[in-house]
Motif scaffolding. Structure first.
Motif, PDB file in Angstrom:
ATOM      1  N   SER A 192       2.777  14.360   3.486  1.00  0.00           N
ATOM      2  CA  SER A 192       2.016  13.117   3.507  1.00  0.00           C
ATOM      3  C   SER A 192       2.884  11.970   3.003  1.00  0.00           C
ATOM      4  N   ASP A 193       2.519  10.771   3.443  1.00  0.00           N
ATOM      5  CA  ASP A 193       3.229   9.587   2.980  1.00  0.00           C
ATOM      6  C   ASP A 193       2.829   9.275   1.544  1.00  0.00           C
ATOM      7  N   SER A 199       1.944   6.449  -1.104  1.00  0.00           N
ATOM      8  CA  SER A 199       1.534   5.042  -1.143  1.00  0.00           C
ATOM      9  C   SER A 199       2.263   4.339  -2.289  1.00  0.00           C
ATOM     10  N   ALA A 200       2.366   3.023  -2.201  1.00  0.00           N
ATOM     11  CA  ALA A 200       3.113   2.224  -3.170  1.00  0.00           C
ATOM     12  C   ALA A 200       2.613   2.420  -4.598  1.00  0.00           C
ATOM     13  N   ASN A 201       1.301   2.559  -4.776  1.00  0.00           N
ATOM     14  CA  ASN A 201       0.774   2.686  -6.139  1.00  0.00           C
ATOM     15  C   ASN A 201       0.932   4.090  -6.722  1.00  0.00           C
ATOM     16  N   GLU A 202       1.407   5.056  -5.936  1.00  0.00           N
ATOM     17  CA  GLU A 202       1.651   6.404  -6.444  1.00  0.00           C
ATOM     18  C   GLU A 202       3.021   6.549  -7.099  1.00  0.00           C
TER      19      GLU A 202
END
Length: 154
Positions: A134-135, A137-140
């Motif tokens: 999975s990609d 996300s920026a906040n992860e």
């Protein structure tokens, strides 16, 4: 002859053991930053702005990579609350058998601050590590940042 060399070596090591320990030459600062967080070093600060790119080879055997890849993060430098500049940092922490191997960077950042002491980013590691499923996300994303600061000696 061998016995005398042995005793000389033993005597030498005994003298070394009795010496006072050498004081550390560097102070190490470590912090885990989420996107937007800042690491404070007195009046100075380093802010994790964002991940610019992440091409690290995913964990697991599903994908064959020719190179380990790298991750690029944008950090900002502040002094006395004022933006002094920004820099893109490159890292290549890789995953080997579920253990992270972090590459040292040795990037001098003294130019961003009004000081003469040696100040370096000694290592960075960006998490999570890609799994290929999975990609991210920026906040992860989070950044483990280690700064070494040369201590002033008398």
């Amino acid at each position: 002859m061998k016995i005398s060399v042995f005793f000389l070596a033993l005597l030498h090591s005994a003298f070394l053991a009795l010496q006072e320990p050498v004081p550390p030459k560097y102070s190490i600062h470590t912090k885990k930053l989420c996107q937007g967080d800042m690491m404070h070093l007195g009046s100075k600060g380093i802010k994790f702005k964002k991940v610019v790119s992440d091409s690290r080879c995913p964990r697991g055997g599903a994908i064959t990579c020719i190179w380990a890849g790298e991750v690029k993060v944008l950090v900002e430098f502040y002094e006395d609350g004022k933006l002094k500049g920004e820099k893109v940092l490159k890292g290549s922490n890789i995953s080997i058998n579920d253990h992270e191997v972090v590459a040292g960077t040795g990037i001098s950042i003294v130019d961003f601050f009004n000081q003469e002491k040696d100040l370096k980013i000694s290592s960075i590691a960006v998490y999570p590590y890609p799994d290929g499923k999975s990609d991210i996300s920026a906040n992860e994303y989070s950044l483990d940042l280690q700064i070494s600061e040369k201590m002033v000696t008398d």
